[in-house]
Motif scaffolding. Sequence first.
Motif, mmCIF file in Angstrom:
data_model
loop_
_atom_site.group_PDB
_atom_site.id
_atom_site.type_symbol
_atom_site.label_atom_id
_atom_site.label_comp_id
_atom_site.label_asym_id
_atom_site.label_seq_id
_atom_site.Cartn_x
_atom_site.Cartn_y
_atom_site.Cartn_z
ATOM 1 N N GLU A 142 1.588 2.627 -3.564
ATOM 2 C CA GLU A 142 0.503 3.378 -4.180
ATOM 3 C C GLU A 142 0.447 4.806 -3.638
ATOM 4 O OE1 GLU A 142 -0.232 0.200 -3.243
ATOM 5 O OE2 GLU A 142 -0.604 -0.686 -5.198
ATOM 6 N N PHE A 143 0.687 4.948 -2.335
ATOM 7 C CA PHE A 143 0.681 6.289 -1.758
ATOM 8 C C PHE A 143 1.783 7.146 -2.358
ATOM 9 C CE2 PHE A 143 2.170 9.383 1.337
ATOM 10 C CZ PHE A 143 1.015 10.123 1.496
ATOM 11 N N ALA A 146 -3.992 11.215 -8.442
ATOM 12 C CA ALA A 146 -3.840 10.971 -7.003
ATOM 13 C C ALA A 146 -5.003 10.149 -6.460
ATOM 14 C CB ALA A 146 -3.732 12.295 -6.261
ATOM 15 N N LEU A 147 -6.216 10.476 -6.863
ATOM 16 C CA LEU A 147 -7.367 9.706 -6.387
ATOM 17 C C LEU A 147 -7.337 8.260 -6.876
ATOM 18 C CD1 LEU A 147 -10.298 12.266 -6.609
ATOM 19 C CD2 LEU A 147 -9.204 11.341 -4.564
ATOM 20 N N PHE A 177 -4.624 6.384 -7.318
ATOM 21 C CA PHE A 177 -3.686 5.610 -6.513
ATOM 22 C C PHE A 177 -4.042 5.599 -5.031
ATOM 23 C CE2 PHE A 177 -1.005 6.025 -10.265
ATOM 24 C CZ PHE A 177 -0.489 4.741 -10.340
ATOM 25 N N TRP A 178 -4.722 6.625 -4.537
ATOM 26 C CA TRP A 178 -5.039 6.692 -3.115
ATOM 27 C C TRP A 178 -6.369 6.033 -2.775
ATOM 28 C CZ3 TRP A 178 -3.679 12.545 -2.425
ATOM 29 C CH2 TRP A 178 -2.289 12.692 -2.435
ATOM 30 N N VAL A 179 -7.323 6.031 -3.715
ATOM 31 C CA VAL A 179 -8.652 5.495 -3.419
ATOM 32 C C VAL A 179 -9.000 4.330 -4.342
ATOM 33 C CG1 VAL A 179 -11.104 6.048 -3.303
ATOM 34 C CG2 VAL A 179 -9.429 7.736 -2.567
ATOM 35 N N GLY A 231 0.922 8.106 -5.970
ATOM 36 C CA GLY A 231 -0.080 9.168 -5.976
ATOM 37 C C GLY A 231 0.493 10.496 -5.542
ATOM 38 N N LEU A 232 1.360 10.473 -4.532
ATOM 39 C CA LEU A 232 1.996 11.704 -4.075
ATOM 40 C C LEU A 232 2.911 12.281 -5.141
ATOM 41 C CD1 LEU A 232 2.344 13.617 -1.645
ATOM 42 C CD2 LEU A 232 4.286 12.202 -0.965
ATOM 43 N N MET A 262 0.809 -1.197 0.000
ATOM 44 C CA MET A 262 0.000 0.000 0.000
ATOM 45 C C MET A 262 0.855 1.264 0.000
ATOM 46 S SD MET A 262 -3.067 -0.647 -0.273
ATOM 47 C CE MET A 262 -4.616 -1.190 0.302
#
Length: 91
Positions: free
Chosen positions: A4-5, A69-70, A72-74, A8-9, A1
Motif C-alpha cells: 500500500e505504501f 496517496a491518502l 493508500f496510506w491512511v 501510494g508513493l 502494508m
Amino acid sequence: MADEFVKGLGIFTSAGLAWMVLAGWYRTPSFESSQQLVAPLSLGDSATMFDTLGVLLMDVFFWFAIIGALTFWVGIPAVRQAREAIEDRAQ
C-alpha cells in the motif's frame, strides 16, 4: 502494508510530476519571479482547447496525487485495522 505504501508513493510521485510539468507550463509567468508553479492563470481569450484541457488535467493530477496517496496510506490501513478489530471483538 508495504505494498500500500508503494502504491501510494507511485501515485503521489507520478501525479505530482504530471502536475509540476503542467503547472510549469501554465502557472509560471517567468523563471525569474518568485511565484513559480503557483501564479494565477493568465490565458485570457487566446486559450485553445489544448490549453483548457491542460488546465483541467493540472487540477485533476493535483487532487489525484493528494487523494490517491491518502487512500493508500491512511484509508486502506484504517479499514483493515477496523475490520480486524471487529473480527477480534466478535470472537
